[in-house]
Design a protein around this motif. Structure first.
Motif, PDB file in Angstrom:
ATOM      1  N   ASP A  14      -8.683   5.694  -1.522  1.00  0.00           N
ATOM      2  CA  ASP A  14      -9.703   4.837  -2.126  1.00  0.00           C
ATOM      3  C   ASP A  14      -9.396   4.521  -3.583  1.00  0.00           C
ATOM      4  OD1 ASP A  14     -11.060   4.765   0.197  1.00  0.00           O
ATOM      5  OD2 ASP A  14     -12.425   6.416  -0.301  1.00  0.00           O
ATOM      6  N   MET A  15      -8.625   5.352  -4.240  1.00  0.00           N
ATOM      7  CA  MET A  15      -8.359   5.181  -5.666  1.00  0.00           C
ATOM      8  C   MET A  15      -6.973   4.638  -5.983  1.00  0.00           C
ATOM      9  SD  MET A  15     -11.131   6.067  -7.182  1.00  0.00           S
ATOM     10  CE  MET A  15     -10.583   6.324  -8.841  1.00  0.00           C
ATOM     11  N   HIS A  16      -6.073   4.556  -5.017  1.00  0.00           N
ATOM     12  CA  HIS A  16      -4.689   4.163  -5.300  1.00  0.00           C
ATOM     13  C   HIS A  16      -4.198   3.130  -4.289  1.00  0.00           C
ATOM     14  CE1 HIS A  16      -5.181   8.207  -7.043  1.00  0.00           C
ATOM     15  NE2 HIS A  16      -4.343   7.744  -7.992  1.00  0.00           N
ATOM     16  N   ARG A  17      -3.464   2.142  -4.834  1.00  0.00           N
ATOM     17  CA  ARG A  17      -2.825   1.119  -3.999  1.00  0.00           C
ATOM     18  C   ARG A  17      -1.468   0.818  -4.636  1.00  0.00           C
ATOM     19  NH1 ARG A  17      -4.158  -2.692  -0.214  1.00  0.00           N
ATOM     20  NH2 ARG A  17      -3.075  -4.711  -0.306  1.00  0.00           N
ATOM     21  N   THR A  18      -0.376   0.946  -3.871  1.00  0.00           N
ATOM     22  CA  THR A  18       0.991   0.792  -4.380  1.00  0.00           C
ATOM     23  C   THR A  18       1.623  -0.454  -3.777  1.00  0.00           C
ATOM     24  OG1 THR A  18       1.240   3.180  -4.584  1.00  0.00           O
ATOM     25  CG2 THR A  18       3.257   1.858  -4.588  1.00  0.00           C
ATOM     26  N   SER A  24      17.598  -6.310  -7.929  1.00  0.00           N
ATOM     27  CA  SER A  24      16.696  -5.416  -8.653  1.00  0.00           C
ATOM     28  C   SER A  24      15.381  -5.280  -7.887  1.00  0.00           C
ATOM     29  CB  SER A  24      16.421  -5.958 -10.067  1.00  0.00           C
ATOM     30  OG  SER A  24      15.836  -7.254  -9.977  1.00  0.00           O
ATOM     31  N   ALA A  25      14.563  -4.318  -8.323  1.00  0.00           N
ATOM     32  CA  ALA A  25      13.272  -4.085  -7.668  1.00  0.00           C
ATOM     33  C   ALA A  25      12.353  -3.343  -8.627  1.00  0.00           C
ATOM     34  CB  ALA A  25      13.465  -3.274  -6.387  1.00  0.00           C
ATOM     35  N   PHE A  26      11.016  -3.433  -8.344  1.00  0.00           N
ATOM     36  CA  PHE A  26      10.073  -2.612  -9.099  1.00  0.00           C
ATOM     37  C   PHE A  26       8.845  -2.362  -8.224  1.00  0.00           C
ATOM     38  CE2 PHE A  26       7.386  -6.238  -9.883  1.00  0.00           C
ATOM     39  CZ  PHE A  26       6.166  -5.718 -10.280  1.00  0.00           C
ATOM     40  N   ASN A  27       8.113  -1.289  -8.538  1.00  0.00           N
ATOM     41  CA  ASN A  27       6.875  -0.987  -7.818  1.00  0.00           C
ATOM     42  C   ASN A  27       5.764  -0.749  -8.819  1.00  0.00           C
ATOM     43  OD1 ASN A  27       6.681   2.095  -8.328  1.00  0.00           O
ATOM     44  ND2 ASN A  27       8.768   1.818  -7.522  1.00  0.00           N
ATOM     45  N   TYR A  28       4.511  -0.909  -8.339  1.00  0.00           N
ATOM     46  CA  TYR A  28       3.365  -0.800  -9.214  1.00  0.00           C
ATOM     47  C   TYR A  28       2.209  -0.208  -8.427  1.00  0.00           C
ATOM     48  CZ  TYR A  28       0.164  -1.953 -13.013  1.00  0.00           C
ATOM     49  OH  TYR A  28      -0.726  -1.857 -14.052  1.00  0.00           O
ATOM     50  N   THR A  29       1.461   0.704  -9.061  1.00  0.00           N
ATOM     51  CA  THR A  29       0.333   1.370  -8.397  1.00  0.00           C
ATOM     52  C   THR A  29      -0.968   1.023  -9.112  1.00  0.00           C
ATOM     53  OG1 THR A  29       1.725   3.210  -7.682  1.00  0.00           O
ATOM     54  CG2 THR A  29      -0.670   3.573  -7.724  1.00  0.00           C
ATOM     55  N   TYR A  30      -1.920   0.484  -8.337  1.00  0.00           N
ATOM     56  CA  TYR A  30      -3.256   0.215  -8.848  1.00  0.00           C
ATOM     57  C   TYR A  30      -4.124   1.433  -8.526  1.00  0.00           C
ATOM     58  CZ  TYR A  30      -1.549  -4.600  -8.607  1.00  0.00           C
ATOM     59  OH  TYR A  30      -0.825  -5.740  -8.739  1.00  0.00           O
TER      60      TYR A  30
END
Length: 625
Positions: free
Chosen positions: A287-291, A299-305
Motif C-alpha cells: 500500500d505504501m510502495h510502487r516501483t 541504459s536503465a533506471f528505476n524509481y519507487t513511489y
C-alpha cells in the motif's frame, strides 16, 4: 637706315605701308634723338630667333614628362595604393605631368604651324586670306579645323590635326590609372588555430579543487577534475544556443586554414522514445510502495513511489513522496569496441503530463526519451571565415581509442579508464584515462544527473475543486531547464564542442591560417598610353620636318612674328616703288632692332579718314592706309 617698305594692296591704295629714314619735317630720326640705347644683338638672341631652341627645349620637356609618367606608372603598377606626402594621389601626379606635356606640345606645334605659314606662301601664289587661316590655326581648335580644310594633305594639316587631337589628351591620361580591389593573403599569428594531440591532466589535479562543491562524496574522492574542465562542461550544458566547436580569430573578417586534425570529444544522440515506451514496467509492492523500471537501449533506471496518506476528515489523498516527472542520468560503458569507443552515455526520460495525480496509469508512461553517447575522437576539420561568418565542416571523424573501465566505484562515482593510444594518418594521439577521462566523466555526471519531481494532492469529495499538483522540485537548474523545454540533445552537443575547445586550449600544437584582406592597388591600363605617345611623336616629326624644310628652302625662321608682314609687305609686280629687297632685313632680330626705334600711334589719317599707324612727332612715319 633702311629703304622704303611699300604695300600695294590695290590700285587705289598705291602705298599701304611706308616708313622713311628722314622725317617729313627734315629732322633726324627718333633713334638719333632718343637717349634710349638701341637693342644690342647678342648670340643668345640670335639662337632664340634664328634657331628652334625653345621648340627643341619644349620637345625635350614633352619626352621627359612622358618618360616620367611611364616610369612612375611602371614602378607603382600592381602595387598597393601608395601613401604620398600631402595626400597627393598618383592620378594627380599623372595629371600634372600630362598637363606639362600638353602645354609644351601645343606651344611647339603652334610655333611649327606659324613657320609653315611662310613656307605655304613660298612655294606658290596663295590667297592672302590664308595668312589669317594659319594665324587662327595657331590659336585654337576652330582655326585648326579651318586649316585642315584649307591646307589639304601637308605638314600644316598634320599640325592642325595634332592641335585638335590634343583636346582628348587629358581623358586618355586619366584613363591610364585604375584602382581596383583584390584579395591578398597574409600569414599572421592572429590566425593561429590550436590542435590537440593529447589530453592529459594527471599532473594538474588538486584536492582543493573539490572544496565548496556541496558534495561530500566528490570532495572525499580526490578525483575532481580541474575547475576549467568543469567550467567547460557547465558552459556547454547550460548554453541555450549552439556552442561552436571552433571559434577562430580572423583579423580581416575573411580567413582560411588548411585542413587539420585534432583530438576532441564527440557526441551522438538519438531519440529512443519508441523503445522506452515498450520497455517500462511498474509494480505495486504494497500500500505504501510502487516501483517502476525504465529501460533504454544502453541504459536503465528505476524509481519507487511511497508514502500515500489518506485524510478522511478533509477528503484528501496525499502522496508524501515526490512523483518523478523527468529523469536524467549517466551510464558508464564498461565494454567498447574499435568502432564505437563510447565511455559515457547520458540519458533522459520525461513522463506524460495529465490531470491524474496518483501514480499509475498514464502518468507513469514515457512521453519522450533520448540517449546520447560520448567518446573521444579524432576529427578532421575544414575551417574558413567569410566576411565574419565562420564556416566549419567536420570532414572525417574517427573513434580509434579502445577504452576499458579499470575500476568503478558506484558510491563515489569514481571510474578509472584505460585508453590505448592511436595513430591516425601518421600522427599519434594519446589520452590519460586514469585521471583525465575519469575527471571528465565526473564533471559531466555532476552537471547532468538529476530529477524533476512534483507532490500530488487528490480530492475524493464530489464537487470539490479540481485536483492540483504540488510544488515542482528540481534537483539542479539544468534539469529544471530540460523540464520547461530546454533542448537536451543540443546541450550534449554543446558539451562536446566546449570540451573539445578546452582540449585544444591546453595544447601547443597549432595550425596557421591565412587572413584574406581587401586591398586597393594600382592597375595601369597601358594601351591608353599609346595616344599620348603618338601625339608626342607626331609633334617631334612635325618640328623636325618644319625645321628641315625651312633650311632646305633657305627661308628665315620667322615663325609667329608679325614684323615680317610690316617690313616685307605685299608688293605688286608692276610697282615702281623701291623694293625692300634692295635694303633687306631678313632676320627677326634685325626687324626687332629696327622696330625698337619706331614709335607709332593708331589713328585716322588726314586724307580719306583711313585708319593708320601714325608716327610720333619724334619718330618715323609709318602709315597704314
Amino acid at each position: 637706315m633702311r629703304g622704303v617698305l611699300t604695300n600695294h594692296l590695290s590700285p587705289t591704295h598705291h602705298q599701304a605701308i611706308m616708313y622713311s629714314p628722314i622725317n617729313r619735317n627734315g629732322t633726324k630720326p627718333y633713334s638719333e634723338l632718343s637717349p634710349k640705347s638701341t637693342f644690342q644683338q647678342g648670340p643668345l638672341r640670335c639662337i632664340r630667333s634664328r634657331w628652334w631652341i625653345w621648340e627643341l627645349f619644349g620637345m625635350i620637356t614633352c619626352v621627359i614628362c612622358l618618360l616620367a609618367i611611364c616610369i612612375t606608372l611602371r614602378v607603382f603598377d600592381g602595387k598597393p595604393l601608395p601613401s604620398i606626402p600631402f595626400s597627393i594621389s598618383l592620378n594627380t601626379i599623372a595629371s600634372l605631368l600630362g598637363t606639362a606635356i600638353k602645354t609644351t606640345l601645343l606651344l611647339v606645334v603652334t610655333s611649327a604651324i606659324s613657320q609653315l605659314k611662310w613656307l605655304w606662301f613660298h612655294r606658290t601664289d596663295r590667297e592672302l586670306q590664308d595668312l589669317q587661316v594659319f594665324d587662327e590655326a595657331s590659336r585654337g581648335p576652330w582655326g585648326a579645323m579651318v586649316l585642315l580644310k584649307t591646307s589639304g594633305i601637308s605638314l600644316a594639316s598634320l599640325g592642325a590635326l595634332i592641335v585638335l587631337l590634343l583636346l582628348a589628351f587629358d581623358p586618355f591620361v586619366q584613363q591610364l590609372i585604375a584602382t581596383p580591389q583584390r584579395q591578398i593573403a597574409s600569414t599572421a599569428n592572429s590566425t593561429v588555430v590550436k590542435r590537440a594531440l593529447a589530453f592529459n591532466l594527471s599532473n594538474q589535479y588538486d584536492l582543493a579543487e573539490g572544496r565548496g562543491t556541496g558534495s561530500a562524496f566528490l570532495r572525499m574522492s580526490g578525483d575532481i577534475p580541474l575547475s576549467q574542465m568543469r567550467t567547460a562542461v557547465a558552459n556547454g550544458a547550460n548554453s541555450g544556443i549552439l556552442v561552436p566547436e571552433l571559434n577562430p580569430s580572423c583579423p580581416t573578417s575573411t580567413c582560411n586554414w588548411p585542413g587539420f586534425t585534432s583530438l576532441g570529444l564527440c557526441s551522438k544522440c538519438r531519440n529512443v522514445t519508441d523503445f522506452a515506451k515498450d520497455n517500462w514496467k511498474c509494480q505495486q509492492k504494497d500500500d505504501m510502495h510502487r516501483t517502476c523500471n525504465y529501460n533504454l537501449p544502453n541504459s536503465a533506471f528505476n524509481y519507487t513511489y511511497f508514502g500515500v496518506v489518506t485524510n478522511n476528515s478533509k477528503g484528501w489523498d496525499i502522496e508524501i513522496a515526490d512523483e518523478v516527472r523527468q529523469r536524467t542520468w549517466t551510464t558508464t560503458i564498461t565494454k567498447t569496441d574499435a568502432d564505437q569507443n563510447v565511455f559515457l552515455v547520458v540519458s533522459t526520460i520525461a513522463m506524460v503530463e495529465n490531470n491524474l495525480l496518483i501514480p499509475g496509469g498514464e502518468r507513469e508512461q514515457v512521453r519522450e526519451a533520448h540517449e546520447c553517447s560520448l567518446s573521444m575522437c579524432v576529427v578532421e576539420h575544414e575551417l574558413a571565415v567569410d566576411h565574419g561568418v565562420t564556416n566549419h565542416t567536420r570532414k572525417t571523424t574517427e573513434q580509434p581509442f579502445v577504452t576499458r573501465v579499470v575500476t568503478s566505484n558506484n558510491v563515489t562515482g569514481s571510474t578509472a579508464y584505460e585508453v590505448e593510444p592511436a595513430t591516425v594518418r601518421g600522427v599519434k594521439y594519446s589520452i590519460d584515462g586514469a585521471s583525465t577521462l575519469r575527471g571528465l566523466q565526473q564533471a559531466i555526471t555532476l552537471a547532468f544527473e538529476g530529477n524533476v519531481t512534483v507532490q500530488t494532492i487528490n480530492s475524493s469529495i464530489a464537487g470539490s475543486q479540481p485536483s492540483i499538483d504540488g510544488n515542482v522540485v528540481p534537483t539542479n537548474d539544468l534539469n529544471q531547464f530540460f523540464y520547461i523545454g530546454f533542448n537536451f540533445t543540443q546541450s550534449i552537443d554543446n558539451v562536446a564542442n566546449s570540451v573539445s575547445r578546452y582540449m585544444r586550449s591546453l595544447s601547443n600544437e597549432t595550425t596557421v591560417g591565412q587572413s584574406i584582406a581587401t586591398e586597393t592597388y594600382i592597375h595601369v591600363r597601358w594601351p591608353w598610353i599609346a595616344f599620348p605617345v603618338v601625339l608626342v611623336f607626331a609633334g617631334l616629326v612635325l618640328l623636325a620636318l618644319a625645321a628641315w624644310e625651312t633650311r632646305r628652302r633657305g627661308i628665315e625662321v620667322w615663325k609667329y612674328s608679325c614684323l615680317p608682314l610690316l617690313f616685307h609687305g605685299v608688293q605688286r609686280r608692276s610697282s615702281s616703288q623701291e623694293d625692300f629687297s634692295s635694303n633687306p632685313m631678313d632676320t627677326i632680330e634685325e626687324m626687332e632692332e629696327e622696330a625698337n626705334r619706331i614709335r607709332v600711334k593708331l589713328g585716322r589719317g588726314s586724307s580719306g579718314g583711313a585708319w593708320m599707324l601714325r608716327q610720333d612727332e619724334r619718330g618715323y612715319d609709318l602709315d597704314l592706309r
